[in-house]
Design a protein around this motif. Structure first.
Motif, PDB file in Angstrom:
ATOM      1  N   VAL A   1      -8.623  -7.278   3.645  1.00 48.60           N
ATOM      2  CA  VAL A   1      -8.451  -5.724   4.159  1.00 48.60           C
ATOM      3  C   VAL A   1      -7.509  -4.869   3.442  1.00 48.60           C
ATOM      4  O   VAL A   1      -7.733  -3.816   3.131  1.00 48.60           O
ATOM      5  CB  VAL A   1      -7.747  -5.961   5.699  1.00 48.60           C
ATOM      6  N   LYS A   2      -6.314  -5.438   2.844  1.00 50.82           N
ATOM      7  CA  LYS A   2      -5.543  -4.742   2.136  1.00 50.82           C
ATOM      8  C   LYS A   2      -6.074  -4.282   0.815  1.00 50.82           C
ATOM      9  O   LYS A   2      -5.715  -3.275   0.311  1.00 50.82           O
ATOM     10  CB  LYS A   2      -4.151  -5.538   1.692  1.00 50.82           C
ATOM     11  N   ALA A   3      -7.085  -5.114   0.273  1.00 55.10           N
ATOM     12  CA  ALA A   3      -7.694  -4.941  -1.158  1.00 55.10           C
ATOM     13  C   ALA A   3      -8.553  -3.731  -0.830  1.00 55.10           C
ATOM     14  O   ALA A   3      -8.858  -2.686  -1.519  1.00 55.10           O
ATOM     15  CB  ALA A   3      -8.307  -5.980  -1.565  1.00 55.10           C
ATOM     16  N   ILE A   4      -9.394  -3.724   0.167  1.00 51.85           N
ATOM     17  CA  ILE A   4     -10.485  -2.522   0.705  1.00 51.85           C
ATOM     18  C   ILE A   4      -9.600  -1.421   0.895  1.00 51.85           C
ATOM     19  O   ILE A   4      -9.980  -0.162   0.451  1.00 51.85           O
ATOM     20  CB  ILE A   4     -11.179  -2.873   2.071  1.00 51.85           C
ATOM     21  N   ALA A   5      -8.349  -1.418   1.825  1.00 51.16           N
ATOM     22  CA  ALA A   5      -7.838  -0.253   1.889  1.00 51.16           C
ATOM     23  C   ALA A   5      -6.907   0.179   0.707  1.00 51.16           C
ATOM     24  O   ALA A   5      -7.020   1.583   0.457  1.00 51.16           O
ATOM     25  CB  ALA A   5      -6.470  -0.448   3.171  1.00 51.16           C
ATOM     26  N   GLU A   6      -6.531  -0.432  -0.127  1.00 49.38           N
ATOM     27  CA  GLU A   6      -6.079   0.173  -1.471  1.00 49.38           C
ATOM     28  C   GLU A   6      -7.303   0.772  -2.259  1.00 49.38           C
ATOM     29  O   GLU A   6      -6.787   1.824  -2.876  1.00 49.38           O
ATOM     30  CB  GLU A   6      -5.418  -1.276  -2.442  1.00 49.38           C
ATOM     31  N   GLY A   7      -8.503   0.203  -2.311  1.00 49.34           N
ATOM     32  CA  GLY A   7      -9.615   0.677  -2.846  1.00 49.34           C
ATOM     33  C   GLY A   7     -10.083   2.182  -2.253  1.00 49.34           C
ATOM     34  O   GLY A   7     -10.156   3.227  -3.031  1.00 49.34           O
ATOM     35  N   ILE A   8      -9.663   2.380  -1.097  1.00 48.72           N
ATOM     36  CA  ILE A   8      -9.940   3.638  -0.087  1.00 48.72           C
ATOM     37  C   ILE A   8      -9.094   4.622  -0.813  1.00 48.72           C
ATOM     38  O   ILE A   8      -9.244   5.709  -1.050  1.00 48.72           O
ATOM     39  CB  ILE A   8      -9.851   3.369   1.289  1.00 48.72           C
ATOM     40  N   ALA A   9      -7.711   4.156  -0.673  1.00 51.66           N
ATOM     41  CA  ALA A   9      -6.614   4.957  -1.136  1.00 51.66           C
ATOM     42  C   ALA A   9      -6.669   5.598  -2.505  1.00 51.66           C
ATOM     43  O   ALA A   9      -6.469   6.544  -2.989  1.00 51.66           O
ATOM     44  CB  ALA A   9      -5.137   4.258  -0.738  1.00 51.66           C
ATOM     45  N   ARG A  10      -7.002   4.765  -3.349  1.00 53.28           N
ATOM     46  CA  ARG A  10      -7.225   4.813  -4.736  1.00 53.28           C
ATOM     47  C   ARG A  10      -8.307   6.084  -5.150  1.00 53.28           C
ATOM     48  O   ARG A  10      -8.212   6.913  -5.788  1.00 53.28           O
ATOM     49  CB  ARG A  10      -7.393   3.876  -5.735  1.00 53.28           C
ATOM     50  N   GLY A  11      -9.209   5.740  -4.233  1.00 52.55           N
ATOM     51  CA  GLY A  11     -10.527   6.756  -4.600  1.00 52.55           C
ATOM     52  C   GLY A  11     -10.030   8.106  -3.791  1.00 52.55           C
ATOM     53  O   GLY A  11     -10.603   9.137  -4.512  1.00 52.55           O
ATOM     54  N   ARG A  12      -9.134   8.364  -2.806  1.00 51.85           N
ATOM     55  CA  ARG A  12      -8.920   9.456  -2.327  1.00 51.85           C
ATOM     56  C   ARG A  12      -7.975  10.204  -3.351  1.00 51.85           C
ATOM     57  O   ARG A  12      -8.168  11.213  -3.757  1.00 51.85           O
ATOM     58  CB  ARG A  12      -8.101   9.268  -1.019  1.00 51.85           C
ATOM     59  N   ARG A  13      -7.097   9.067  -4.118  1.00 57.75           N
ATOM     60  CA  ARG A  13      -6.059   9.925  -4.866  1.00 57.75           C
ATOM     61  C   ARG A  13      -6.714  10.226  -6.215  1.00 57.75           C
ATOM     62  O   ARG A  13      -6.564  11.441  -6.704  1.00 57.75           O
ATOM     63  CB  ARG A  13      -5.031   8.617  -5.318  1.00 57.75           C
TER      64      ARG A  13
ATOM     65  N   LEU B   1       0.870  -1.168  -0.177  1.00 55.05           N
ATOM     66  CA  LEU B   1      -0.050  -0.131  -0.007  1.00 55.05           C
ATOM     67  C   LEU B   1       0.972   1.208   0.020  1.00 55.05           C
ATOM     68  O   LEU B   1       1.844   1.259   0.791  1.00 55.05           O
ATOM     69  CB  LEU B   1      -1.037  -0.021   1.487  1.00 55.05           C
ATOM     70  N   PRO B   2       0.319   2.267  -0.547  1.00 56.18           N
ATOM     71  CA  PRO B   2       1.082   3.505  -0.604  1.00 56.18           C
ATOM     72  C   PRO B   2       1.049   4.241   0.831  1.00 56.18           C
ATOM     73  O   PRO B   2       0.318   3.751   1.727  1.00 56.18           O
ATOM     74  CB  PRO B   2       0.355   4.653  -1.592  1.00 56.18           C
ATOM     75  N   LEU B   3       2.180   5.009   1.163  1.00 56.25           N
ATOM     76  CA  LEU B   3       2.248   5.324   2.481  1.00 56.25           C
ATOM     77  C   LEU B   3       0.688   6.070   3.075  1.00 56.25           C
ATOM     78  O   LEU B   3       0.429   5.960   4.120  1.00 56.25           O
ATOM     79  CB  LEU B   3       3.366   6.312   2.616  1.00 56.25           C
TER      80      LEU B   3
ATOM     81  N   GLY C   1      -4.571   5.211   8.551  1.00 51.14           N
ATOM     82  CA  GLY C   1      -6.078   5.187   8.600  1.00 51.14           C
ATOM     83  C   GLY C   1      -6.792   4.282   7.637  1.00 51.14           C
ATOM     84  O   GLY C   1      -7.699   3.780   8.289  1.00 51.14           O
ATOM     85  N   ASP C   2      -6.466   4.127   6.479  1.00 50.41           N
ATOM     86  CA  ASP C   2      -7.274   3.081   5.674  1.00 50.41           C
ATOM     87  C   ASP C   2      -7.175   1.851   6.225  1.00 50.41           C
ATOM     88  O   ASP C   2      -8.086   0.979   5.935  1.00 50.41           O
ATOM     89  CB  ASP C   2      -6.601   3.127   4.301  1.00 50.41           C
ATOM     90  N   LEU C   3      -5.982   1.087   6.620  1.00 52.37           N
ATOM     91  CA  LEU C   3      -5.965  -0.155   7.008  1.00 52.37           C
ATOM     92  C   LEU C   3      -7.029  -0.497   8.118  1.00 52.37           C
ATOM     93  O   LEU C   3      -7.780  -1.382   8.190  1.00 52.37           O
ATOM     94  CB  LEU C   3      -4.804  -0.770   7.520  1.00 52.37           C
ATOM     95  N   GLU C   4      -7.147   0.419   9.161  1.00 53.65           N
ATOM     96  CA  GLU C   4      -8.124   0.451  10.311  1.00 53.65           C
ATOM     97  C   GLU C   4      -9.497   0.642   9.737  1.00 53.65           C
ATOM     98  O   GLU C   4     -10.314   0.000  10.210  1.00 53.65           O
ATOM     99  CB  GLU C   4      -7.664   1.609  11.349  1.00 53.65           C
ATOM    100  N   ARG C   5      -9.634   1.631   8.820  1.00 58.30           N
ATOM    101  CA  ARG C   5     -11.180   1.689   8.083  1.00 58.30           C
ATOM    102  C   ARG C   5     -11.177   0.422   7.504  1.00 58.30           C
ATOM    103  O   ARG C   5     -12.548  -0.011   7.641  1.00 58.30           O
ATOM    104  CB  ARG C   5     -11.158   2.806   7.109  1.00 58.30           C
TER     105      ARG C   5
END
Length: 64
Positions: free
Chosen positions: A40-52, A6-8, A13-17
């Motif tokens: 969990v990592k796939a969900i966190a990656e999706g959250i990060a990509r959405g934010r980006r 995952l990106p930094l 926060g994304d992993l906990e979410r």
């Protein structure tokens, strides 16, 4: 689909979410701990990509 590290921005926060989201999905309770961590990592990656993506859209809007 391979899960990359995952990106930094996603790590804290994304992993906990993502863990909270996964706990809310009852069928995922039956996954092994290793499989659950992949989800969990796939969900966190999706959250990060959405934010980006949102940040990129905002920057394009400001540049226009």
């Amino acid at each position: 689909m391979p899960i990359k590290s995952l990106p930094l921005l996603a790590i804290y926060g994304d992993l906990e979410r993502a863990r909270d989201i996964m706990r809310a999905w009852q069928p995922l309770d039956q996954l092994s701990p290793d499989d659950a961590e992949i989800v969990v990592k796939a969900i966190a990656e999706g959250i990060a990509r959405g934010r980006r993506h949102g940040l990129e859209l905002g920057q394009c809007h400001l540049a226009a």
